[in-house]
Design an enzyme around this catalytic site. Structure first.
Site, short mmCIF file in Angstrom:
data_model
loop_
_atom_site.label_atom_id
_atom_site.label_comp_id
_atom_site.label_asym_id
_atom_site.label_seq_id
_atom_site.Cartn_x
_atom_site.Cartn_y
_atom_site.Cartn_z
N HIS A 1 1.45 -0.81 0.40
CA HIS A 1 0.07 0.04 0.11
C HIS A 1 0.73 1.31 -0.17
O HIS A 1 2.14 1.14 0.65
CB HIS A 1 -0.47 -0.34 1.57
N GLU B 1 1.44 3.31 2.22
CA GLU B 1 1.37 4.00 3.08
C GLU B 1 2.52 3.23 2.99
O GLU B 1 3.47 4.16 4.18
CB GLU B 1 0.43 3.86 4.43
#
Length: 183
Positions: free
Chosen positions: A66, A68
């Site tokens: 992801h 992040e």
């Protein structure tokens, strides 16, 4: 070395938050252009972008890649982990449960996001991992920055054909909805 962008003088009246969220949206656009779910983010320390991330789950076939996580990975290549305690995350979509938990463990200072994540949201939409009473300190969350733009990025992605889906569904007759309802 990690990217470090100084905030430009904003003659247009943009705030620092606007600038950083626009940079996250640009990362989301980049993800969309490469066939990824268009989630993008930037990590900001001392008013400078120190890392950028965009989803890489489709290309890598790894569900943990992801935006992040990739930004955190980038920042940890050049800085000590403790920097995250003084770092803000700007991300186009509310962090999922997995990312919200990691942000809590890394003790991120605060999170700013565009639109909610009604299926997997970890900072208010489904669970509130940023504020529950656990061992790690909570972090504040601010949602709704450039919400419409973040929603449109997702809509542009989900209207496309996805040959890699387990059961691809034809989307030839779908039309892009451009009107965003307010919550």
């Amino acid at each position: 070395m990690a990217l470090e962008d100084n905030i430009p003088d904003t003659q247009s009246g943009d705030t620092d938050h606007d600038y950083f969220m626009k940079q996250a949206l640009l990362m989301g656009e980049k993800a969309l252009a490469t066939g990824e779910t268009p989630v993008g983010c930037v990590l900001v320390y001392d008013q400078k972008i120190v890392a950028r991330g965009m989803n890489d789950t489709n290309k890598s076939m790894n569900g943990t890649r992801h935006a992040e996580f990739l930004a955190i990975e980038e920042v940890l290549q050049s800085y000590p982990r403790s920097i995250l305690r003084s770092t803000d995350l700007y991300v186009t979509v509310e962090p999922c449960v997995m990312c919200a938990s990691a942000l809590r463990q890394y003790q991120i200072r605060s999170v700013y996001f565009g639109c909610g994540n009604e299926r997997f949201g970890g900072t208010g939409s489904i669970l509130s991992l940023h504020s529950d009473h656990t061992i790690d300190p909570p972090y504040p969350v601010y949602g709704g920055l450039f919400r419409e733009e973040a929603i449109m990025l997702l809509r542009r992605f989900y209207i496309q054909e996805n040959d890699k889906a387990p059961k691809p569904r034809p989307k030839k007759n779908r039309q892009l909805k451009t009107k965003v309802e307010y919550e």
